[in-house]
Design a protein around this motif. Structure first.
Motif, short mmCIF file in Angstrom:
data_model
loop_
_atom_site.label_atom_id
_atom_site.label_comp_id
_atom_site.label_asym_id
_atom_site.label_seq_id
_atom_site.Cartn_x
_atom_site.Cartn_y
_atom_site.Cartn_z
N ALA A 191 0.58 5.83 -0.48
CA ALA A 191 0.00 6.98 -0.67
C ALA A 191 0.76 8.01 -1.71
O ALA A 191 1.88 7.93 -1.65
N GLU A 199 0.83 -1.21 -0.15
CA GLU A 199 0.17 -0.09 0.04
C GLU A 199 0.90 1.23 0.21
O GLU A 199 1.81 1.33 0.74
N LYS A 212 -4.25 13.35 -1.02
CA LYS A 212 -3.53 12.11 -1.13
C LYS A 212 -4.38 10.78 -1.40
O LYS A 212 -5.81 11.09 -1.45
N TYR A 213 -3.98 9.91 -1.95
CA TYR A 213 -4.80 8.91 -2.66
C TYR A 213 -3.96 7.44 -2.32
O TYR A 213 -2.78 7.42 -2.41
N TYR A 214 -4.70 6.75 -1.75
CA TYR A 214 -4.02 5.36 -1.31
C TYR A 214 -4.23 4.23 -2.23
O TYR A 214 -5.46 4.18 -2.51
N ASP A 261 -12.98 8.21 -2.09
CA ASP A 261 -11.80 8.37 -2.34
C ASP A 261 -11.33 9.82 -2.96
O ASP A 261 -10.35 10.49 -2.73
#
Ligand code: F3S
Length: 641
Positions: free
Chosen positions: A26, A24, A148-150, A139
């Protein structure tokens, strides 16, 4: 070791995590886009986050899906989005202006930037070297609020293109060829990166057609390098300064390499009812057709429509065929009006539709019973057209146009010498199509169709309730929350939608939930497969569903459940599924403690006097989200970090 283009952009935007496939990470979000069908919920969620400023460089709210206004509902949604956009300085694109992905390419896409959008075909901008990813609405709201985007670091598949296309074979045939090879599951967890000599023979909008339908491969996204063709397109749109060259290193490494010789690709079609059910046009030649539609975010560019117009020039649409044309943007429509192509369409007997998604989402033009419809769109699932008995074939604009004239499936190669459409050196971009500006004191107008969305408190130790529904295997998000032209106007009205939740399985589920204060759902294998519909989690949340105990879950739906704060639990022993019945009373005493310690969760079936073992499978971040009662609470806690 050389880097591929995908990892170069990811590295440029990395905020946390390591760039190892499956880990994962970010990343920084540069741009976001929303469309109205998902957008109302996105902006309601953004409002609920209580932020003053958004952190993206550029965000755009498009109105392109539910543009039909047969009641106040869609109009209310549009006004809400317009006013909330003003408050945050989000650019607003009016209904009728065009389809989000075509408009984004023409006006806002910038090579090397990241873009997340609450629409699965956001990867269209990948044709311009943007790392463009379709995500859930929450999201996007979180991306705007936090910047941010994970995501899981993807694997990268390199498709090396060589040679050039044969006459009358187009970009649509290329992506259909790839779909035949890789299937609708072939891109899951992967980015498809195109390279090779053959790239040079594809126009910018050809590339966008290919990355658009990368969504049908299930890919995270698809991307092309940024080169002189990209530069020329940006220049024609008055944005040459946004251009920069981008490509993978010569010695870049990939998880998989596929070579495709463009000259081996014939004209193709995706037959009913899946985009990967691909066959040669030659194989279906002569099949009688009833409807032809040219447009959608896949094939509504200037080049696509000019090619169709060139084929139709001086000809008539067959009397048994209804031909509809929906240009991708008002810019294109105006260019067609100015250069006479629009007259060609009208003289041939075509119906000129609004610049919007329209029939692609079942908003008008549903074909007649048992008919054959040829569409330049990207999806041909059974019933998506609004007519369950219709057979929808996906084709190129060339195949669509010649077949509309003939009245049966025809291969454009029979037309002889190919017609070459030159790319325009100037697009007639008008600022009138957008509402720009920011006013933090703007009044957000929420008409009666806009209802607050459901939220949840942080998890307490102990869940109790009845099993309000028990389902079989392979329940789709469409089974959970149907989407059709009648329900689409209520995307921002969860209380109304709740009356249709699981309608085909139990019409009275909402009444049961009202009576018992929600409860539990028991599911079989692959619970929540199909589209990424966030409402399939939000509506059960509204109904008070606390946890879903299933044999297994589909990936995206499971993520949506976690984001909503509904706990997706899996049977330790799938045989226990048989021991639970509808209306059984269940109790989970120490769910919070078990989640924190990652222990097996014991479920007490008070009705049957049995104890069943279940487990939660997810990351630490997933657990943190569930403990806080969903992603909205999580993001509020973590803003500013
Ligand atoms: Fe619209 Fe259909 Fe594309 S609904 S965004 S034209 S897939």
């Amino acid at each position: 070791m050389g880097k591929n283009l995908t990892y170069k952009i990811l590295e440029d935007h990395l905020i946390s995590g390591t760039l190892t496939p499956g880990e994962e990470i970010a990343i920084k979000v540069d741009q976001t886009l929303t469309q109205d069908s998902t957008g109302t919920m996105v902006y309601l969620q953004l409002e609920a986050m209580g932020i003053k400023e958004i952190k993206t460089e550029l965000s755009v709210a498009y109105i392109d899906h539910n543009t039909l206004q047969t009641g106040f509902e869609n109009a209310d949604d549009h006004e809400f989005i317009k006013t909330v956009a003003e408050k945050y300085g989000v650019i607003f694109s009016k209904p009728g202006n065009g389809i989000c992905h075509q408009l984004h390419l023409e006006n806002f896409s910038v090579p090397g930037k990241t873009l997340i959008g609450s629409d699965s075909h956001t990867p269209t901008s990948g044709g311009m070297g943007v790392l463009a990813i379709g995500t859930g609405g929450l999201d996007v709201a979180a991306g705007m609020a936090s910047g941010k985007y994970y995501l899981k670091a993807p694997k990268v598949v390199n498709i090396q293109l060589k040679g050039s296309l044969n006459p009358w074979v187009s970009a649509k045939d290329v992506i259909l060829y790839v779909l035949k090879k890789l299937t609708v599951k072939g891109g899951v967890g992967k980015v498809i990166e195109y390279s090779g000599e053959g790239v040079k023979s594809l126009s910018l909008t050809d590339r966008a057609t290919i990355t658009n339908m990368g969504a049908e491969l299930g890919a995270t996204t698809s991307i092309f390098p940024s080169d002189e063709i990209t530069r020329a397109f940006l220049k024609a749109n008055g944005r040459e300064e946004s251009w920069k060259p981008l490509a993978a290193d010569e010695d870049a490494t990939y998880d998989e390499i596929i070579e495709i010789d463009l000259s081996n690709i014939p004209t193709l079609t995706a037959k009913p009812h899946s985009p990967d059910n691909v066959d040669a046009v030659d194989a279906v030649k002569g099949l009688k057709i009833d409807q032809v539609l040219i447009g959608s975010c896949t094939n509504s560019s200037y080049k696509d429509l000019m090619k169709a117009a060139a084929i139709l020039k001086g000809k008539k649409v067959h009397p048994d065929v209804s031909l509809g044309i929906s240009p991708g943007s008002s810019t294109i429509l105006k260019m067609l009006a100015d250069n006479g192509a629009l007259s060609t369409f009208i003289a041939a007997g075509a119906r000129i539709l609004e610049c919007s998604c329209g029939p692609c989402i079942g908003m008008g033009q549903s074909p007649k019973t048992d008919s054959v419809s040829l569409r330049t769109f990207n999806r041909n699932f059974c019933g998506r057209s609004g007519t369950k008995s219709a057979d929808v074939y996906l084709v190129s604009p060339e195949t669509a146009a010649i077949s509309a004239v003939k009245g049966y499936f025809e291969d454009p190669v029979t037309l002889g010498e190919d017609i070459i459409i030159e790319e325009p050196t100037t697009y007639d971009i008008s600022d009138n199509y957008f509402v720009r500006g920011k006013n933090i004191d703007a009044t957000v107008v929420m008409g009666p169709n806009i209802k607050p969305f459901p939220t949840k408190e942080a998890l307490t130790d102990g869940l109790e309730g009845k099993v309000v529904l028990k389902t079989g295997d392979n329940i789709t998000t469409d089974d959970i929350m149907p989407s059709n032209a009648k329900l689409l106007p209520y995307r921002s009205n969860i209380p109304h939608l709740s009356k249709f939740c699981f309608h085909a399985l139990d019409e009275k589920l909402w009444e049961k939930c009202e009576l018992y204060g929600g409860g539990f759902i028991i599911g079989g294998d692959n619970y929540g497969q199909g589209s990424s519909r966030e409402h399939a989690a939000l509506v059960p949340l509204y109904l008070g569903i606390k946890a879903i105990l299933a044999k297994s879950f589909a990936r995206i739906h499971k993520a949506n459940l976690i984001n909503s704060g509904i706990i997706p639990l899996e049977f330790v022993d799938a045989n226990d599924y048989a021991s639970i019945g509808e209306m059984d009373e269940l109790e989970i005493k120490d769910v919070k403690t078990a989640l924190i310690s990652k222990d097996i969760i014991e479920i007490n079936n008070k009705t049957k006097n049995l104890t069943i073992k279940a487990k939660f499978v997810g990351s630490q971040r997933d657990i943190d989200i569930l403990l806080l009662g969903g992603y909205l609470n999580y993001i509020k806690m973590n803003l500013g970090e």
